[in-house]
Design a protein around this motif. Structure first.
Motif, PDB file in Angstrom:
ATOM      1  N   ILE A 252      40.160  50.389  -6.252  1.00 47.33           N
ATOM      2  CA  ILE A 252      41.338  50.709  -6.266  1.00 47.33           C
ATOM      3  C   ILE A 252      41.627  50.750  -7.597  1.00 47.33           C
ATOM      4  O   ILE A 252      41.845  50.514  -8.576  1.00 47.33           O
ATOM      5  CB  ILE A 252      41.629  48.621  -6.234  1.00 47.33           C
ATOM      6  CG1 ILE A 252      41.157  48.343  -4.612  1.00 47.33           C
ATOM      7  CG2 ILE A 252      42.898  48.738  -6.144  1.00 47.33           C
ATOM      8  CD1 ILE A 252      41.895  48.583  -3.430  1.00 47.33           C
ATOM      9  N   SER A 253      42.972  51.103  -7.209  1.00 43.21           N
ATOM     10  CA  SER A 253      43.741  52.197  -8.060  1.00 43.21           C
ATOM     11  C   SER A 253      45.547  51.797  -7.871  1.00 43.21           C
ATOM     12  O   SER A 253      45.720  51.333  -6.173  1.00 43.21           O
ATOM     13  CB  SER A 253      43.840  53.984  -8.441  1.00 43.21           C
ATOM     14  OG  SER A 253      42.814  54.143  -8.661  1.00 43.21           O
ATOM     15  N   GLN A 254      45.930  51.478  -8.971  1.00 45.88           N
ATOM     16  CA  GLN A 254      47.027  50.689  -8.415  1.00 45.88           C
ATOM     17  C   GLN A 254      48.034  51.615  -9.636  1.00 45.88           C
ATOM     18  O   GLN A 254      48.279  51.809 -11.039  1.00 45.88           O
ATOM     19  CB  GLN A 254      47.667  49.574  -8.127  1.00 45.88           C
ATOM     20  CG  GLN A 254      49.433  49.062  -8.304  1.00 45.88           C
ATOM     21  CD  GLN A 254      49.509  48.960  -6.665  1.00 45.88           C
ATOM     22  OE1 GLN A 254      49.093  49.420  -6.562  1.00 45.88           O
ATOM     23  NE2 GLN A 254      50.667  49.266  -7.299  1.00 45.88           N
ATOM     24  N   GLU A 255      49.203  52.336  -9.230  1.00 41.91           N
ATOM     25  CA  GLU A 255      50.064  53.324  -9.721  1.00 41.91           C
ATOM     26  C   GLU A 255      51.713  52.346 -10.038  1.00 41.91           C
ATOM     27  O   GLU A 255      52.056  52.738  -8.953  1.00 41.91           O
ATOM     28  CB  GLU A 255      50.215  54.682  -9.781  1.00 41.91           C
ATOM     29  CG  GLU A 255      49.547  55.020 -10.103  1.00 41.91           C
ATOM     30  CD  GLU A 255      48.922  57.084  -9.980  1.00 41.91           C
ATOM     31  OE1 GLU A 255      49.745  56.864  -9.846  1.00 41.91           O
ATOM     32  OE2 GLU A 255      48.191  57.452 -10.450  1.00 41.91           O
ATOM     33  N   PHE A 256      52.159  52.110 -11.275  1.00 42.12           N
ATOM     34  CA  PHE A 256      53.945  52.208 -11.094  1.00 42.12           C
ATOM     35  C   PHE A 256      54.445  53.456 -12.226  1.00 42.12           C
ATOM     36  O   PHE A 256      53.997  52.775 -13.152  1.00 42.12           O
ATOM     37  CB  PHE A 256      53.907  50.475 -12.292  1.00 42.12           C
ATOM     38  CG  PHE A 256      53.299  49.112 -11.369  1.00 42.12           C
ATOM     39  CD1 PHE A 256      53.475  49.087 -10.002  1.00 42.12           C
ATOM     40  CD2 PHE A 256      51.846  48.438 -11.681  1.00 42.12           C
ATOM     41  CE1 PHE A 256      53.462  47.987  -9.264  1.00 42.12           C
ATOM     42  CE2 PHE A 256      50.899  47.420 -11.164  1.00 42.12           C
ATOM     43  CZ  PHE A 256      52.386  46.807 -10.416  1.00 42.12           C
TER      44      PHE A 256
ATOM     45  N   LEU B 183      45.890  42.764  -9.641  1.00 39.74           N
ATOM     46  CA  LEU B 183      44.040  42.726  -9.330  1.00 39.74           C
ATOM     47  C   LEU B 183      44.679  41.796  -7.599  1.00 39.74           C
ATOM     48  O   LEU B 183      44.594  41.559  -6.287  1.00 39.74           O
ATOM     49  CB  LEU B 183      43.306  42.428  -9.602  1.00 39.74           C
ATOM     50  CG  LEU B 183      42.125  42.825  -8.554  1.00 39.74           C
ATOM     51  CD1 LEU B 183      42.119  44.429  -8.295  1.00 39.74           C
ATOM     52  CD2 LEU B 183      40.704  42.359  -9.790  1.00 39.74           C
ATOM     53  N   PHE B 184      45.065  40.414  -7.928  1.00 44.94           N
ATOM     54  CA  PHE B 184      45.078  39.221  -6.967  1.00 44.94           C
ATOM     55  C   PHE B 184      46.367  39.792  -6.391  1.00 44.94           C
ATOM     56  O   PHE B 184      46.487  39.607  -4.632  1.00 44.94           O
ATOM     57  CB  PHE B 184      45.360  38.455  -7.828  1.00 44.94           C
ATOM     58  CG  PHE B 184      44.230  36.787  -8.346  1.00 44.94           C
ATOM     59  CD1 PHE B 184      43.331  37.829  -8.361  1.00 44.94           C
ATOM     60  CD2 PHE B 184      44.532  35.736  -8.552  1.00 44.94           C
ATOM     61  CE1 PHE B 184      42.123  37.023  -8.582  1.00 44.94           C
ATOM     62  CE2 PHE B 184      43.562  35.259  -8.681  1.00 44.94           C
ATOM     63  CZ  PHE B 184      42.281  35.798  -9.298  1.00 44.94           C
ATOM     64  N   ASN B 185      47.738  40.543  -6.574  1.00 45.15           N
ATOM     65  CA  ASN B 185      49.269  40.555  -6.052  1.00 45.15           C
ATOM     66  C   ASN B 185      48.614  40.962  -4.851  1.00 45.15           C
ATOM     67  O   ASN B 185      48.627  42.191  -3.694  1.00 45.15           O
ATOM     68  CB  ASN B 185      49.846  40.951  -6.595  1.00 45.15           C
ATOM     69  CG  ASN B 185      50.644  39.772  -7.522  1.00 45.15           C
ATOM     70  OD1 ASN B 185      50.408  38.551  -6.972  1.00 45.15           O
ATOM     71  ND2 ASN B 185      51.179  40.578  -8.161  1.00 45.15           N
TER      72      ASN B 185
ATOM     73  N   PRO C 105      47.196  49.606  -2.630  1.00 43.16           N
ATOM     74  CA  PRO C 105      47.553  49.812  -3.002  1.00 43.16           C
ATOM     75  C   PRO C 105      47.896  51.166  -3.435  1.00 43.16           C
ATOM     76  O   PRO C 105      47.678  51.747  -2.325  1.00 43.16           O
ATOM     77  CB  PRO C 105      45.881  50.269  -3.318  1.00 43.16           C
ATOM     78  CG  PRO C 105      45.512  49.116  -1.984  1.00 43.16           C
ATOM     79  CD  PRO C 105      46.612  48.019  -1.773  1.00 43.16           C
ATOM     80  N   SER C 106      47.901  52.181  -4.137  1.00 43.62           N
ATOM     81  CA  SER C 106      47.568  53.383  -4.340  1.00 43.62           C
ATOM     82  C   SER C 106      46.587  54.130  -3.660  1.00 43.62           C
ATOM     83  O   SER C 106      46.501  55.043  -3.253  1.00 43.62           O
ATOM     84  CB  SER C 106      47.777  54.519  -6.002  1.00 43.62           C
ATOM     85  OG  SER C 106      49.064  53.786  -6.398  1.00 43.62           O
ATOM     86  N   GLU C 107      45.709  53.480  -4.447  1.00 38.34           N
ATOM     87  CA  GLU C 107      44.313  54.492  -3.882  1.00 38.34           C
ATOM     88  C   GLU C 107      43.188  53.217  -3.009  1.00 38.34           C
ATOM     89  O   GLU C 107      43.297  52.665  -4.246  1.00 38.34           O
ATOM     90  CB  GLU C 107      43.704  55.477  -4.666  1.00 38.34           C
ATOM     91  CG  GLU C 107      44.602  56.804  -4.812  1.00 38.34           C
ATOM     92  CD  GLU C 107      43.447  57.370  -5.831  1.00 38.34           C
ATOM     93  OE1 GLU C 107      42.913  57.115  -6.115  1.00 38.34           O
ATOM     94  OE2 GLU C 107      44.629  58.204  -6.636  1.00 38.34           O
TER      95      GLU C 107
END
Lengths: 298, 254
Positions: free
Chosen positions: B9-13, B45-47, B55-57
């Motif tokens: 899991i990756s997330q970008e803002f 992560l919770f969101n 998630p972006s990936e």
């Protein structure tokens, strides 16, 4: 029922009768707006737009297509509800001020549309609408709406509407489909707007687009805010005050609007949540109960 | 059996990488803790798990189902309940109504049923109410059921959030800093409560917390996040002695 109405017309002064009929119509309109703005928290400043759709649709249907009174009312309300559904869709993305802008714009579009609408008599307005609305029909419908509205707000759906107003993210995380319910609130609210409009046009005999301008929307919004956002008794009280105030203030003649404005300011300073906005029957019972105990002890 | 699996899991803002390839497996029935310094990506992560962010990936799997494109309310209906770090109660609703709203995802009565007051709707209302009262009893707020939620004390509001999340009958419960702002007595109570609900409701619990005594006491496994990366995972004893964790988060002497 007609006999009863005849009796009422005979015994009640026509001036008071007229105010009471308009009060009943305003309650229906304001309850519709209360569902959208007071309960679900979606600021709508174009409720008069839905009212005009209902008013014109039902008037034209009963004048030119020979619809019966109730069918015309229902059809007007349904058309208004359909438009409510349509403009409910952008509410998915918009909140607060932005939504207010969209609804003002929508109501203006509707007004300008009727200004140029041939079957609606353009700027001259529509006259000769059969006067079917009377005291009995208005108040029967108003009481029915109040009863259904009360039941709705006490149910699972009603609680979900309030939850969206209070906190949308938390509401979604309890499994509430916030988008769908916001559209639903808008649709039902517009339905009541259209219904009120139909009752209005079948009472006034004559309507024109200026009756449903921005000031009418604001007046309806004031009823909801003044009485207490999200509270049914509050909305009824708000409608009552704001329907009667302009009449009572006739004594001060030209200063009427000044007093009207001052009344709003004063009420908002002393009851910022509206007169009944944070009053619950439960609290009243409790307070009342305590007082009783005190008198027993002394 | 694994209840929740996170795969890369990756997330970008914008340009900021809040989470970077996080892998995690939460097993059924365990209490799993996530710790890490502020801004490490714990709440993000919770969101992601609850569908507030997409998630972006990476993939998110809940009970063998991919859920990373599902909306928040649909994820809730699958049985994932949560509480919030910055309390999100329905302030102008009563305590009882807060919990009753909590069961929205598992009840059925729609608009017309509610309007007409059909018997099936009334029966459901009764169930919702009695269950809400049970839950309030459990978290010790039954006596305050008619209060407005924002009149409750801070610790009580945290417990009300737990009751609301439980009303969804979740199989996975996410607690975002449940002990924040609680005094030590309340923390002990909270630990007992978490242990009790896990036992009685056969829950899997995933929690983010800064209070080390609580985390070390009740979690069976802990993952440590730092700058969006998972730097360690394991039972409390192991985490306590992990070099990197001590350096980035626990500090020397913890």
């Amino acid at each position: 029922m007609n006999g009863l109405d005849a009796a009422i017309t005979q015994y009640i002064d026509p001036y008071y009768l007229r105010i009471m009929i308009l009060l009943g119509i305003n309650i229906i309109l304001a309850l519709g707006l209360n569902l959208i703005t007071g309960v679900t928290g979606q600021l709508s400043m174009g409720h008069a737009g839905f009212m005009s759709i209902g008013a014109y649709t039902s008037a034209i249907l009963s004048m030119q297509f020979g619809f019966s009174y109730l069918m015309a009312l229902l059809a007007g309300a349904m058309v208004a509800a359909f438009f409510g559904f349509l403009i409910g869709i952008p509410t998915l993305r918009l909140e607060g001020d932005y939504l207010a802008m969209v609804t003002i714009g929508f109501a203006e579009i509707i007004r300008v549309f009727f200004l140029n609408f041939e079957p609606g008599g353009k700027a001259v307005g529509l006259s000769g609408i059969p006067q079917h609305t009377n005291f009995i029909t208005v108040w029967l419908i108003a009481l029915l709406i109040i009863a259904l509205n009360t039941r709705l707000l006490k149910s699972r759906m009603g609680r979900a509407f309030y939850a969206i107003r209070e906190n949308e993210i938390a509401a979604a995380s309890t499994g509430i489909d916030t988008t769908r319910l916001k559209i639903l609130a808008f649709t039902v609210g517009s339905f009541l707007g259209g219904l009120g409009g139909g009752l209005y046009s079948h009472y006034m005999y004559y309507i024109n687009p200026q009756d449903f301008g921005f000031m009418k929307s604001i007046e309806l919004l004031n009823m909801v805010i003044l009485g207490g956002m999200g509270s049914i008794p509050g909305t009824i009280l708000g409608s009552f005050i704001l329907t009667l105030a302009p009449e009572m203030l006739r004594i001060v003649a030209e200063y009427r609007l000044l007093f009207y404005g001052a009344l709003l300011v004063i009420l908002m300073i002393f009851r910022p949540n509206g007169i009944l906005g944070d009053v619950r029957i439960y609290d009243l019972k409790k307070r009342w109960g305590r007082k009783e105990v005190k008198t027993c002890q002394s | 059996m694994s209840v929740l699996t996170l795969e890369g899991i990756s997330q970008e803002f914008g340009g900021l990488r809040a989470l970077d390839g996080v892998n995690m497996v939460v097993e059924e029935g365990e209490i799993f803790g996530i710790i890490g310094p502020n801004g490490a990506g714990k709440t993000t992560l919770f969101n992601i798990i609850t569908g507030i962010y997409i998630p972006s990936e990476g993939d998110l799997i809940f009970k063998e189902r991919r859920i990373n494109r599902m909306t928040t309310h649909n994820i809730a209906r699958l049985g994932i309940g949560r509480t919030f770090q910055n309390i999100r109660l329905f302030n102008k609703l009563s305590v009882l109504d807060n919990v009753r709203v909590g069961s929205h995802g598992i009840s059925r009565s729609g608009f017309f049923k509610s309007l007409l007051g059909l018997p099936s709707m009334l029966r459901e209302e009764k169930e919702i109410k009695s269950r809400a009262e049970e839950l309030l009893e459990l978290v010790g707020l039954y006596d305050k059921k008619m209060e407005y939620a924002d009149n409750l004390a801070y610790g009580e509001q945290r417990r009300l959030e737990i009751a609301r999340a439980l009303a969804l009958k979740p199989s996975l419960l996410l607690l975002d800093e449940p002990a924040a702002g609680m005094n030590s007595g309340e923390k002990v109570e909270l630990m007992k409560l978490i242990e009790q609900i896990r036992q009685e409701m056969k829950l899997t619990i995933l929690l983010v917390e800064h209070d080390m005594s609580l985390v070390m006491n009740i979690c069976e496994r802990i993952a440590v996040l730092d700058y969006g990366r998972k730097i360690a995972e394991g039972p409390p004893e192991e985490i306590k002695n992990d070099e990197r964790v001590i350096q980035s988060y626990l500090g020397v002497g913890a």
